[in-house]
Every structure is written in C-alpha cells, then in structure tokens.
Design a protein around this motif. Structure first.
Motif, mmCIF file in Angstrom:
data_model
loop_
_atom_site.group_PDB
_atom_site.id
_atom_site.type_symbol
_atom_site.label_atom_id
_atom_site.label_comp_id
_atom_site.label_asym_id
_atom_site.label_seq_id
_atom_site.Cartn_x
_atom_site.Cartn_y
_atom_site.Cartn_z
ATOM 1 N N ASP A 16 0.827 -1.204 0.000
ATOM 2 C CA ASP A 16 0.000 0.000 0.000
ATOM 3 C C ASP A 16 0.867 1.264 0.000
ATOM 4 O O ASP A 16 0.573 2.226 -0.711
ATOM 5 C CB ASP A 16 -0.944 0.014 1.203
ATOM 6 C CG ASP A 16 -2.051 -1.025 1.103
ATOM 7 O OD1 ASP A 16 -2.327 -1.523 -0.013
ATOM 8 O OD2 ASP A 16 -2.647 -1.358 2.146
ATOM 9 N N LEU A 17 1.945 1.261 0.777
ATOM 10 C CA LEU A 17 2.842 2.423 0.811
ATOM 11 C C LEU A 17 3.562 2.598 -0.525
ATOM 12 O O LEU A 17 3.676 3.707 -1.043
ATOM 13 C CB LEU A 17 3.850 2.286 1.950
ATOM 14 C CG LEU A 17 3.272 2.423 3.359
ATOM 15 C CD1 LEU A 17 4.309 2.026 4.403
ATOM 16 C CD2 LEU A 17 2.755 3.824 3.613
ATOM 17 N N ILE A 18 4.039 1.488 -1.097
ATOM 18 C CA ILE A 18 4.745 1.551 -2.376
ATOM 19 C C ILE A 18 3.817 2.049 -3.482
ATOM 20 O O ILE A 18 4.227 2.780 -4.376
ATOM 21 C CB ILE A 18 5.349 0.179 -2.729
ATOM 22 C CG1 ILE A 18 6.529 -0.115 -1.794
ATOM 23 C CG2 ILE A 18 5.787 0.114 -4.186
ATOM 24 C CD1 ILE A 18 7.017 -1.548 -1.850
ATOM 25 N N GLN A 19 2.540 1.698 -3.392
ATOM 26 C CA GLN A 19 1.574 2.126 -4.410
ATOM 27 C C GLN A 19 1.088 3.556 -4.193
ATOM 28 O O GLN A 19 0.247 4.033 -4.947
ATOM 29 C CB GLN A 19 0.406 1.152 -4.464
ATOM 30 C CG GLN A 19 0.811 -0.192 -5.029
ATOM 31 C CD GLN A 19 -0.320 -1.202 -5.045
ATOM 32 O OE1 GLN A 19 -1.373 -1.017 -4.439
ATOM 33 N NE2 GLN A 19 -0.099 -2.307 -5.738
ATOM 34 N N GLY A 20 1.595 4.239 -3.165
ATOM 35 C CA GLY A 20 1.326 5.666 -3.042
ATOM 36 C C GLY A 20 0.484 6.127 -1.875
ATOM 37 O O GLY A 20 0.190 7.318 -1.778
ATOM 38 N N SER A 22 -0.283 7.658 1.549
ATOM 39 C CA SER A 22 0.506 8.534 2.428
ATOM 40 C C SER A 22 0.845 7.817 3.721
ATOM 41 O O SER A 22 1.938 7.989 4.263
ATOM 42 C CB SER A 22 -0.286 9.806 2.750
ATOM 43 O OG SER A 22 -0.667 10.466 1.571
ATOM 44 N N ALA A 23 -0.096 7.026 4.203
ATOM 45 C CA ALA A 23 0.118 6.249 5.425
ATOM 46 C C ALA A 23 -0.891 5.111 5.479
ATOM 47 O O ALA A 23 -1.984 5.206 4.935
ATOM 48 C CB ALA A 23 -0.029 7.123 6.666
ATOM 49 N N MET A 77 3.670 12.069 -5.638
ATOM 50 C CA MET A 77 3.019 12.071 -4.325
ATOM 51 C C MET A 77 1.524 12.308 -4.518
ATOM 52 O O MET A 77 1.114 13.064 -5.390
ATOM 53 C CB MET A 77 3.620 13.152 -3.429
ATOM 54 C CG MET A 77 5.079 12.912 -3.128
ATOM 55 S SD MET A 77 5.768 13.941 -1.806
ATOM 56 C CE MET A 77 5.479 15.580 -2.367
ATOM 57 N N ARG A 78 0.758 11.625 -3.709
ATOM 58 C CA ARG A 78 -0.681 11.848 -3.667
ATOM 59 C C ARG A 78 -1.110 11.716 -2.219
ATOM 60 O O ARG A 78 -0.392 11.146 -1.394
ATOM 61 C CB ARG A 78 -1.419 10.867 -4.558
ATOM 62 C CG ARG A 78 -1.397 9.430 -4.061
ATOM 63 C CD ARG A 78 -2.230 8.538 -4.978
ATOM 64 N NE ARG A 78 -2.199 7.168 -4.553
ATOM 65 C CZ ARG A 78 -2.996 6.643 -3.631
ATOM 66 N NH1 ARG A 78 -3.901 7.385 -3.042
ATOM 67 N NH2 ARG A 78 -2.906 5.382 -3.301
ATOM 68 N N LEU A 79 -2.256 12.231 -1.907
ATOM 69 C CA LEU A 79 -2.751 12.150 -0.552
ATOM 70 C C LEU A 79 -3.735 10.991 -0.466
ATOM 71 O O LEU A 79 -4.748 10.987 -1.166
ATOM 72 C CB LEU A 79 -3.441 13.466 -0.170
ATOM 73 C CG LEU A 79 -3.585 13.636 1.325
ATOM 74 C CD1 LEU A 79 -3.207 15.040 1.722
ATOM 75 C CD2 LEU A 79 -4.965 13.296 1.768
ATOM 76 N N GLY A 80 -3.413 9.998 0.335
ATOM 77 C CA GLY A 80 -4.296 8.848 0.483
ATOM 78 C C GLY A 80 -3.948 8.062 1.728
ATOM 79 O O GLY A 80 -2.784 7.958 2.101
ATOM 80 N N PHE A 81 -4.968 7.546 2.381
ATOM 81 C CA PHE A 81 -4.794 6.750 3.589
ATOM 82 C C PHE A 81 -5.583 5.461 3.445
ATOM 83 O O PHE A 81 -6.608 5.437 2.768
ATOM 84 C CB PHE A 81 -5.319 7.498 4.824
ATOM 85 C CG PHE A 81 -4.708 8.839 5.038
ATOM 86 C CD1 PHE A 81 -3.395 8.971 5.467
ATOM 87 C CD2 PHE A 81 -5.439 9.990 4.811
ATOM 88 C CE1 PHE A 81 -2.826 10.216 5.674
ATOM 89 C CE2 PHE A 81 -4.881 11.242 5.010
ATOM 90 C CZ PHE A 81 -3.575 11.361 5.444
ATOM 91 N N CYS A 82 -5.128 4.409 4.094
ATOM 92 C CA CYS A 82 -5.913 3.181 4.129
ATOM 93 C C CYS A 82 -5.874 2.603 5.539
ATOM 94 O O CYS A 82 -4.989 2.921 6.334
ATOM 95 C CB CYS A 82 -5.434 2.169 3.101
ATOM 96 S SG CYS A 82 -3.797 1.517 3.401
ATOM 97 N N VAL A 83 -6.844 1.772 5.815
ATOM 98 C CA VAL A 83 -6.947 1.088 7.104
ATOM 99 C C VAL A 83 -6.700 -0.389 6.853
ATOM 100 O O VAL A 83 -7.308 -0.988 5.960
ATOM 101 C CB VAL A 83 -8.340 1.290 7.745
ATOM 102 C CG1 VAL A 83 -8.457 0.504 9.045
ATOM 103 C CG2 VAL A 83 -8.617 2.771 7.967
ATOM 104 N N VAL A 84 -5.802 -0.970 7.633
ATOM 105 C CA VAL A 84 -5.528 -2.400 7.578
ATOM 106 C C VAL A 84 -5.810 -2.959 8.964
ATOM 107 O O VAL A 84 -5.294 -2.442 9.957
ATOM 108 C CB VAL A 84 -4.063 -2.680 7.162
ATOM 109 C CG1 VAL A 84 -3.751 -4.157 7.259
ATOM 110 C CG2 VAL A 84 -3.802 -2.166 5.757
ATOM 111 N N ARG A 85 -6.638 -3.975 9.015
ATOM 112 C CA ARG A 85 -7.015 -4.577 10.303
ATOM 113 C C ARG A 85 -6.157 -5.802 10.577
ATOM 114 O O ARG A 85 -5.908 -6.603 9.683
ATOM 115 C CB ARG A 85 -8.494 -4.933 10.293
ATOM 116 C CG ARG A 85 -9.364 -3.672 10.217
ATOM 117 C CD ARG A 85 -10.815 -3.984 10.096
ATOM 118 N NE ARG A 85 -11.362 -4.470 11.360
ATOM 119 C CZ ARG A 85 -12.641 -4.398 11.687
ATOM 120 N NH1 ARG A 85 -13.517 -3.870 10.854
ATOM 121 N NH2 ARG A 85 -13.055 -4.864 12.835
#
Length: 167
Positions: A16-20, A22-23, A77-85
């Motif tokens: 997820d980080l490698i694909q862009g 932000s965190a 750079m792009r602004l994006g966040f994801c949640v991983v459980r």
C-alpha cells in the motif's frame, strides 16, 4: 526466522505504501467486536474526510536536487490513507503483534483496539488507543504525516522502524 521479518499484513502494508498511500493506519484489534468495529468506522470515516481536506505541501525549489532523483525526477506524491485490520490472534502475525506491543505491553492496551500509523519505509509513528483514539487525534497524526518534512536524517523522524522484508 522468516516470521521475524515477514508476514501477510506487513507485505500488504508495504504494498500500500509503495503504491502511493501517504500512510497505512494499522488497526490492531482488541478481540471485542463492538470496540473493533467502532474503531474501524472512526478511522475509515475520519481518514476519508481528511483525504478531502488535507493538502500536500508544495515542493521547495531545489528540494529534489539529489542524485537519486536526477534520472527519475521527484517522487509522485498523492494524498491517500488506508486502514488495515490485524487480529491479535492471527497465527501468521504473532511475531508482528508482539513487535507492535513491545516486550511489556502497557496494561491499558489489553482489551483495547490500538492504531499504529505506518509511513515511509515501514516506520510506525505512534500507538493510539483508549480515550486517545479520537477523530481529532487521527487528524493530528494524518496532518503531521503529510506535512512538510524538516528532518535531515532518519533518526530525526519520530517513530520506530518495523521489520519488513521488502525491496
């Protein structure tokens, strides 16, 4: 030995980080379904809103004058966040769970979902749990992560490196 540096959740977070992203906001579940669902909903709702309202800083002139970027140019750079459980009881993740909680987990971490914002090359910023797990706190951490960097060397960055096997 392989479990010390690799696991499915670490591979996913790195991807997820490698694909862009932000965190990656890693949600270490407590095992209490109601608390875990409430924490996941809070994260997903707040992060979706922050993606619309936060802005990436503008690059300073000459910021990317570095031999690494001379042939490739500055990073996209792009602004994006994801949640991983992450379940505390997942057998494939036991080493990682122990790594996140440390050798002596704080007593208040038992029975509580804990959020670890992961950024960069696999660095965990902090642990957010209990009454600190609020929309405001998520917003503060996300704003810090996409804000301008003033660190000259890695050791000046807050957080700790996670063991992740990725090129």
């Amino acid at each position: 030995a392989a479990a010390a540096v690799d696991s499915p959740i670490r591979r996913r977070s790195a991807r997820d980080l490698i694909q862009g992203e932000s965190a990656v906001f890693l949600l270490l579940e407590s095992g209490n379904r109601a608390k875990d669902e409430a924490a996941a909903k809070l994260l997903e709702t707040q992060l979706a809103q922050l993606e619309k309202t936060l802005e990436l800083p503008q690059s300073a002139p000459g910021q990317w004058n570095d031999p690494v970027y001379d042939e490739k140019g500055p990073p996209a750079m792009r602004l994006g966040f994801c949640v991983v459980r992450l379940s505390r009881t997942d057998p494939a993740e036991q080493f990682f769970v122990r790594m996140l909680l440390g050798p002596k987990p704080p007593p208040q971490s038992a029975g509580e979902p804990i959020v670890f914002p992961i950024f960069g090359r696999g660095r965990a910023l902090c642990a957010i749990m209990g009454e600190d797990l609020t929309a405001d706190r998520i917003g503060e951490e996300a704003a810090f992560l996409v804000g301008p960097c003033s660190c000259v060397v890695k050791e000046q960055n807050p957080g700790v490196d996670l063991l992740i096997a990725v090129d």
